[in-house]
Design an enzyme around this catalytic site. Structure first.
Site, PDB file in Angstrom:
ATOM      1  N   ALA A 142      42.872  43.961  34.585  1.00  9.42           N
ATOM      2  CA  ALA A 142      43.573  45.099  34.697  1.00  9.42           C
ATOM      3  C   ALA A 142      45.081  45.049  34.989  1.00  9.42           C
ATOM      4  O   ALA A 142      45.811  45.905  34.529  1.00  9.42           O
ATOM      5  CB  ALA A 142      43.058  45.744  36.111  1.00  9.42           C
ATOM      6  N   ASN A 157      32.559  47.943  43.718  1.00 10.59           N
ATOM      7  CA  ASN A 157      33.200  49.262  43.321  1.00 10.59           C
ATOM      8  C   ASN A 157      31.844  50.342  43.838  1.00 10.59           C
ATOM      9  O   ASN A 157      30.872  50.012  44.025  1.00 10.59           O
ATOM     10  CB  ASN A 157      33.721  49.320  42.066  1.00 10.59           C
ATOM     11  CG  ASN A 157      32.770  49.243  40.875  1.00 10.59           C
ATOM     12  OD1 ASN A 157      31.724  49.504  41.046  1.00 10.59           O
ATOM     13  ND2 ASN A 157      33.263  48.975  39.648  1.00 10.59           N
ATOM     14  N   PHE A 158      32.607  51.629  43.197  1.00 10.14           N
ATOM     15  CA  PHE A 158      31.626  52.915  43.440  1.00 10.14           C
ATOM     16  C   PHE A 158      30.871  53.350  42.505  1.00 10.14           C
ATOM     17  O   PHE A 158      30.469  54.407  42.512  1.00 10.14           O
ATOM     18  CB  PHE A 158      32.435  53.861  44.165  1.00 10.14           C
ATOM     19  CG  PHE A 158      33.150  53.559  45.553  1.00 10.14           C
ATOM     20  CD1 PHE A 158      33.131  52.267  46.290  1.00 10.14           C
ATOM     21  CD2 PHE A 158      33.833  54.604  46.227  1.00 10.14           C
ATOM     22  CE1 PHE A 158      33.653  52.070  47.412  1.00 10.14           C
ATOM     23  CE2 PHE A 158      34.369  54.184  47.598  1.00 10.14           C
ATOM     24  CZ  PHE A 158      34.390  52.828  48.170  1.00 10.14           C
ATOM     25  N   HIS A 170      43.032  51.401  42.722  1.00 11.41           N
ATOM     26  CA  HIS A 170      43.178  50.976  41.201  1.00 11.41           C
ATOM     27  C   HIS A 170      44.274  50.598  40.664  1.00 11.41           C
ATOM     28  O   HIS A 170      45.068  51.226  39.662  1.00 11.41           O
ATOM     29  CB  HIS A 170      42.640  52.380  40.571  1.00 11.41           C
ATOM     30  CG  HIS A 170      41.155  52.750  40.230  1.00 11.41           C
ATOM     31  ND1 HIS A 170      40.703  52.699  41.635  1.00 11.41           N
ATOM     32  CD2 HIS A 170      40.585  53.422  39.577  1.00 11.41           C
ATOM     33  CE1 HIS A 170      39.232  53.312  41.629  1.00 11.41           C
ATOM     34  NE2 HIS A 170      39.214  53.484  40.036  1.00 11.41           N
ATOM     35  N   THR A 201      35.343  41.032  37.071  1.00  7.88           N
ATOM     36  CA  THR A 201      35.017  41.885  36.113  1.00  7.88           C
ATOM     37  C   THR A 201      35.423  41.221  34.775  1.00  7.88           C
ATOM     38  O   THR A 201      34.407  41.224  33.840  1.00  7.88           O
ATOM     39  CB  THR A 201      35.690  43.292  36.531  1.00  7.88           C
ATOM     40  OG1 THR A 201      35.674  43.611  37.802  1.00  7.88           O
ATOM     41  CG2 THR A 201      35.059  44.340  35.536  1.00  7.88           C
ATOM     42  N   ALA A 202      36.574  40.985  34.552  1.00  8.63           N
ATOM     43  CA  ALA A 202      36.855  40.894  32.975  1.00  8.63           C
ATOM     44  C   ALA A 202      36.626  39.200  32.986  1.00  8.63           C
ATOM     45  O   ALA A 202      36.256  38.947  31.707  1.00  8.63           O
ATOM     46  CB  ALA A 202      38.420  40.818  32.998  1.00  8.63           C
ATOM     47  N   GLU A 217      36.034  30.760  40.537  1.00  2.70           N
ATOM     48  CA  GLU A 217      35.796  32.086  41.317  1.00  2.70           C
ATOM     49  C   GLU A 217      35.891  31.877  42.862  1.00  2.70           C
ATOM     50  O   GLU A 217      35.188  30.883  43.341  1.00  2.70           O
ATOM     51  CB  GLU A 217      34.345  32.755  41.277  1.00  2.70           C
ATOM     52  CG  GLU A 217      34.169  33.924  41.913  1.00  2.70           C
ATOM     53  CD  GLU A 217      35.435  34.945  42.001  1.00  2.70           C
ATOM     54  OE1 GLU A 217      35.911  35.424  41.087  1.00  2.70           O
ATOM     55  OE2 GLU A 217      35.653  35.363  43.290  1.00  2.70           O
ATOM     56  N   ALA A 218      36.846  32.270  43.450  1.00  2.00           N
ATOM     57  CA  ALA A 218      37.112  31.997  44.717  1.00  2.00           C
ATOM     58  C   ALA A 218      36.071  32.758  45.875  1.00  2.00           C
ATOM     59  O   ALA A 218      35.854  31.994  46.704  1.00  2.00           O
ATOM     60  CB  ALA A 218      38.426  32.608  45.418  1.00  2.00           C
TER      61      ALA A 218
HETATM   62  C1  FAD Z   1      36.674  49.398  46.483  1.00  2.00           C
HETATM   63  C2  FAD Z   1      36.637  49.577  44.834  1.00  2.00           C
HETATM   64  C3  FAD Z   1      36.190  50.770  44.503  1.00  2.00           C
HETATM   65  C4  FAD Z   1      36.137  51.000  43.167  1.00  2.00           C
HETATM   66  N1  FAD Z   1      35.512  51.805  42.473  1.00  2.00           N
HETATM   67  C5  FAD Z   1      35.531  51.826  41.083  1.00  2.00           C
HETATM   68  C6  FAD Z   1      34.561  52.801  40.406  1.00  2.00           C
HETATM   69  O1  FAD Z   1      33.601  53.415  41.039  1.00  2.00           O
HETATM   70  N2  FAD Z   1      34.585  52.900  39.235  1.00  2.00           N
HETATM   71  C7  FAD Z   1      35.465  52.211  38.501  1.00  2.00           C
HETATM   72  O2  FAD Z   1      35.565  52.500  37.217  1.00  2.00           O
HETATM   73  N3  FAD Z   1      36.500  51.309  39.008  1.00  2.00           N
HETATM   74  C8  FAD Z   1      36.282  51.214  40.366  1.00  2.00           C
HETATM   75  N4  FAD Z   1      37.009  50.152  40.882  1.00  2.00           N
HETATM   76  C9  FAD Z   1      38.084  49.630  40.197  1.00  2.00           C
HETATM   77  C10 FAD Z   1      37.559  48.570  39.327  1.00  2.00           C
HETATM   78  O3  FAD Z   1      36.354  48.002  40.014  1.00  2.00           O
HETATM   79  C11 FAD Z   1      38.679  47.270  38.992  1.00  2.00           C
HETATM   80  O4  FAD Z   1      39.726  48.148  38.647  1.00  2.00           O
HETATM   81  C12 FAD Z   1      38.097  46.444  38.107  1.00  2.00           C
HETATM   82  O5  FAD Z   1      36.833  45.912  38.590  1.00  2.00           O
HETATM   83  C13 FAD Z   1      39.177  45.089  38.286  1.00  2.00           C
HETATM   84  O6  FAD Z   1      38.779  44.158  37.346  1.00  2.00           O
HETATM   85  P1  FAD Z   1      39.539  42.773  37.098  1.00  2.00           P
HETATM   86  O7  FAD Z   1      38.935  42.038  36.163  1.00  2.00           O
HETATM   87  O8  FAD Z   1      41.034  43.314  36.942  1.00  2.00           O
HETATM   88  O9  FAD Z   1      39.684  42.270  38.742  1.00  2.00           O
HETATM   89  P2  FAD Z   1      38.597  41.766  39.615  1.00  2.00           P
HETATM   90  O10 FAD Z   1      37.335  42.163  39.211  1.00  2.00           O
HETATM   91  O11 FAD Z   1      38.812  41.902  41.083  1.00  2.00           O
HETATM   92  O12 FAD Z   1      38.445  40.079  39.478  1.00  2.00           O
HETATM   93  C14 FAD Z   1      39.267  39.255  39.746  1.00  2.00           C
HETATM   94  C15 FAD Z   1      38.580  38.153  40.599  1.00  2.00           C
HETATM   95  O13 FAD Z   1      39.428  36.854  40.568  1.00  2.00           O
HETATM   96  C16 FAD Z   1      39.142  36.396  41.675  1.00  2.00           C
HETATM   97  N5  FAD Z   1      40.290  35.333  42.152  1.00  2.00           N
HETATM   98  C17 FAD Z   1      41.490  35.851  42.619  1.00  2.00           C
HETATM   99  N6  FAD Z   1      42.212  34.997  42.627  1.00  2.00           N
HETATM  100  C18 FAD Z   1      41.484  33.881  42.663  1.00  2.00           C
HETATM  101  C19 FAD Z   1      42.006  32.353  42.570  1.00  2.00           C
HETATM  102  N7  FAD Z   1      43.266  31.967  43.194  1.00  2.00           N
HETATM  103  N8  FAD Z   1      41.092  31.430  42.227  1.00  2.00           N
HETATM  104  C20 FAD Z   1      39.836  31.848  42.057  1.00  2.00           C
HETATM  105  N9  FAD Z   1      39.487  33.052  41.790  1.00  2.00           N
HETATM  106  C21 FAD Z   1      40.373  33.993  42.234  1.00  2.00           C
HETATM  107  C22 FAD Z   1      38.555  37.194  42.725  1.00  2.00           C
HETATM  108  O14 FAD Z   1      37.949  36.810  43.656  1.00  2.00           O
HETATM  109  C23 FAD Z   1      37.739  38.138  41.988  1.00  2.00           C
HETATM  110  O15 FAD Z   1      36.554  37.765  41.708  1.00  2.00           O
HETATM  111  C24 FAD Z   1      37.162  50.236  42.367  1.00  2.00           C
HETATM  112  C25 FAD Z   1      37.741  49.097  42.949  1.00  2.00           C
HETATM  113  C26 FAD Z   1      37.640  48.739  44.524  1.00  2.00           C
HETATM  114  C27 FAD Z   1      38.390  47.471  44.868  1.00  2.00           C
END
Ligand code: FAD
Ligand code: NAG
Ligand code: NAG
Ligand code: NAG
Ligand code: NAG
Ligand code: NAG
Ligand code: NAG
Ligand code: NAG
Length: 647
Positions: A604, A135-136, A568, A57-58, A78-79
């Protein structure tokens, strides 16, 4: 002032003229020739200005904003796989189905003693787009107080007012037709939304068979319908979704921030590449991030980043990457045989998850159910309608939302009693405790109704239909941690192929307050199902079953038996404000990792204290702000004056 980081053509042109020209990077899988080029080796052969760990996401937001300048070379590792063209990811009506597939890391927590030693599933996106891919679809933001709390902990620039431009920047809000607004009780204030961002947000045009009853039912429980984007999100509303209205597909970081820009020659994204660690060296006597080590199809590569490494691996894996790189609690690192580079016992601590229970009701079998998958014929019909008209059951997602203040489900005496159970006395605990206040109009508990079983909790009986009341605690006291496990054996090191140990410590310590608050919330959840007009479609409660006549329901026991995660988690690489008051965290308010130059965390995990909202809107905002902070440093270093340079 800030230059808008949307690529203003004049700015790109100016930089092209000033710049030294950028060599086109080969695209993974692209190019002809024999033998076919190895994308991993190609990626590693380049030197990037910025390397982003995690195209989630970020991560993709940051990649987009930095690569907007054609002179800035950006590499993303990206893994997970690219699922852009997989209906499992992009069809809204398949909501929830990507959980537990190849797009999910399938993490589980440690056995939770208060939950009868159950381990809890922790879904996390493992795809281009990360958790935004699975996500949802819920789009919302938290309360003014939630972000002001971050700023009050010592994180300058993270208060609500400062965040508003970054909430709007990702968003392209599609104003509903006035007919739909009236038909579906849509409450919105257009000026609270962004109108030109990469993420489409829209209201559904097809709803499940409970939606018509939802608002009136909550109104009958004295909860008003409100717009929720102006800094106060309690009330009842029809959910806004991250769906592209033109063809009713998921709008997420991969489709919005990456796909339309994938031809940029200075942006290179490699999927199915697992980062093992950030490589650190000493420059001018200072510990400095120099690149990363990663594996791709069984081979290991090193790649250099001349400006910065940005860790965006999410709340579970960002602390994992820091620890694997030698940044963290010395005893955790020693047990894993990882040489210590910088000691910071905050890494992986301060984990706050969102706690959830679900209750299942049998509903009338003639209620239009949003689950067309119950029959093959139903699915085929829904698929044909979706493909042809982008309408029908495959466009339906949960949209019946309520965020409810404490006084709706706790009485004053009991609220005050719960306050006395809190023993923590640091500024972060004090902030959570200040929200345990009977008089406050803050959405402290979320309730969602869905005429469906998104996850099979009770076995499906032939001919019956079920509905779910979801209940999610917004301001948890329960605080746990995520750490890498000890080394698998003598002389071996822990590496990124071993999942981190996730211990959310549900209901432990001050978290006992969460357990009682959830139990009280369950009574309110049940009253929703028993209040008209929703009650008209409810046959009976099936999970938990009603107690025999004359017996009371033990809701605390139900909470222990039924608590799960709402996925979350935050706080594991937090900014200022952990236990110990406003002391330093893992990153500073510019998201720079303490003790290491040229290293930031943007995702996050930097959230120092949980908010009352689904997280994606806030994570996009964090990433937009993070990208601005990074670009500010980049331009200031080069004396480019259009960009605001802090004194
Ligand atoms: C099932 C589910 C439903 C949700 N529903 C909602 C919703 O409806 N509305 C809402 O607002 N939020 C929802 N959320 C929460 C929201 O989607 C997350 O909080 C947000 O997307 C997190 O973003 P992030 O960038 O922190 O991490 P992520 O988007 O998880 O990104 C992390 C990325 O890093 C990659 N990665 C990790 N380790 C490595 C590595 N060693 N090497 C290479 N790549 C790596 C992962 O594969 C992933 O792509 C939901 C979350 C989940 C899991
Ligand atoms: C998650 O579980 C599913 C189903 O067992 C499996 O297909 C998938 O590969 C798992 N994900 C990972 C990353 O192992
Ligand atoms: C949970 O596990 C711990 C440690 O193994 C054990 O002492 C305890 O009795 C278990 N609790 C339950 C409810 O099984
Ligand atoms: C939906 O539209 C977007 C943008 O036009 C496009 O990239 C995508 O392929 C479309 N998806 C489907 C399934 O039609
Ligand atoms: C559904 O069934 C109930 C009870 O059998 C009945 O009262 C109601 O009118 C029916 N609704 C529809 C839309 O058929
Ligand atoms: C307040 O709530 C508690 C817990 O549910 C209950 O035991 C108590 O009787 C309630 N008190 C009043 C005055 O309603
Ligand atoms: C907070 O609690 C700790 C022990 O947990 C104690 O040492 C400290 O003095 C307390 N501080 C205040 C301000 O009460
Ligand atoms: C609860 O909030 C009100 C209004 O903000 C405030 O006046 C009161 O002091 C708070 N109560 C407690 C116990 O903190």
């Amino acid at each position: 002032m800030y230059v808008n980081t949307l690529c203003a053509p004049f700015l790109s042109l100016l930089l092209l003229l000033l710049g030294n020209g950028v060599e086109a990077l080969p695209k993974p899988g692209g190019g002809g020739g024999y033998p076919p080029p190895n994308p991993g080796a190609q990626f590693a052969a380049r030197t990037y200005d910025y390397i982003i760990v995690g195209g989630g996401t970020a991560g993709l937001v940051v990649a987009n904003r930095l690569s907007c300048n054609p002179n800035i070379k950006v590499g993303v590792l990206e893994a997970g796989p690219n699922g852009l063209d997989d209906p499992l990811i992009y069809v809204p009506g398949k909501v929830g189905q990507a959980v537990g597939t190849k797009y999910d890391w399938n993490f589980t927590s440690t056995a939770q003693p208060i939950l009868g030693n159950r381990t809890i599933g922790w879904a996390r996106g493992r795809a281009l787009g990360g958790s935004s891919a699975i996500n949802f679809y819920v789009w919302m933001r938290g309360n003014r107080q939630d972000y002001d709390a971050w700023a009050n902990l010592g994180n300058l620039g993270w208060d609500f007012n400062s965040m508003v431009p970054f909430f709007k920047k990702p968003e392209h809000f599609h104003v509903p037709s006035s007919m739909d607004a009236a038909d579906f009780d849509l409450t919105y204030v257009t000026s609270d939304h962004g109108l030109t961002g990469p993420i489409d947000t829209s209201y559904s045009v097809t709803y499940g068979g409970s939606h018509q009853y939802w608002k009136d039912t909550l109104n009958n429980l004295n909860l008003p319908a409100r717009d929720i984007f102006g800094g106060s999100n309690w009330g009842v509303w029809t959910g806004l979704t991250s769906v592209k209205p033109s063809n009713r597909t998921r709008s997420y970081s991969a489709s919005g921030y990456y796909r339309p820009f994938s031809n940029r020659p200075n942006l290179h994204v490699l999927c199915e590449a697992m980062v093992k660690e950030v490589t650190l060296g000493y420059k001018y006597g200072q510990l400095t991030a120099t690149g990363v080590r990663f594996t791709y199809k069984g081979s290991t590569y090193n790649v250099q980043a001349t400006e910065e490494v940005i860790v965006s691996a999410g709340s579970v894996q960002s602390p994992q990457i820091l620890e694997l790189s030698g940044i963290g609690n010395p005893s955790v690192l020693a047990a894993a045989n990882i040489p210590l580079k910088y000691a910071n016992s905050k890494v992986g601590e301060q984990l706050q998850d969102r706690i959830m229970t679900v209750m299942i009701y049998e509903i009338l079998s003639n209620v239009s159910n949003q689950d067309p998958l119950l029959t093959t014929a139903g699915l085929a019909e829904a698929q044909a309608e979706y493909d042809t008209y982008h309408t029908g059951l495959l466009t339906v997602v949960p949209t019946d939302f309520a965020y409810v203040p404490l006084k709706y489900y706790l009485n004053e005496t009991y609220t005050n009693y719960l306050s006395t159970l809190v023993t923590g006395n640091d500024s972060r605990t004090d902030n959570i405790k200040s929200k345990l206040n009977y008089t406050l109009e803050l959405g402290s508990m979320e309730f969602v109704f869905d005429p469906n079983q998104l996850f099979p909790v009770v076995p499906q009986e032939a001919g019956k239909k079920y509905g779910t009341v979801f209940q999610m605690l917004q301001y948890p006291f329960s605080t746990g941690n995520v750490h890498i496990p000890p080394a698998p054996g003598p002389g071996l090191k822990t590496d990124s192929s071993t999942p981190p140990i996730i211990n959310p410590k549900y209901y432990e310590g001050d978290g006992v307050v969460d357990m009682y608050t959830m139990a009280a919330g369950n009574v309110f959840a049940d009253s929703i199902a028993k209040t008209s007009p929703l009650s008209q479609i409810i046959v009976k409660r099936v999970f938990p079953e009603e107690p025999p006549a004359g017996e009371q329901m033990d809701w605390v026991q139900f909470v222990k038996d039924a608590t799960i995660s709402d996925w979350h988690p935050v706080g594991t690489c937090a900014m200022r404000g952990g236990p110990g008051g406003s002391s330093k965290g893992v990153v500073d308010e510019k998201l720079k990792v303490y003790g290491v130059k040229n290293l930031r965390v943007v995702d996050a995990s930097i959230i120092p204290i949980q908010i009352s909202s689904h997280l994606q809107g806030t994570v996009y905002a964090i990433a937009e702000k993070g990208a601005n902070l990074i670009l500010t440093d980049y331009y200031c270093k080069r004396g480019i004056s259009q960009w605001y340079c802090p004194a």
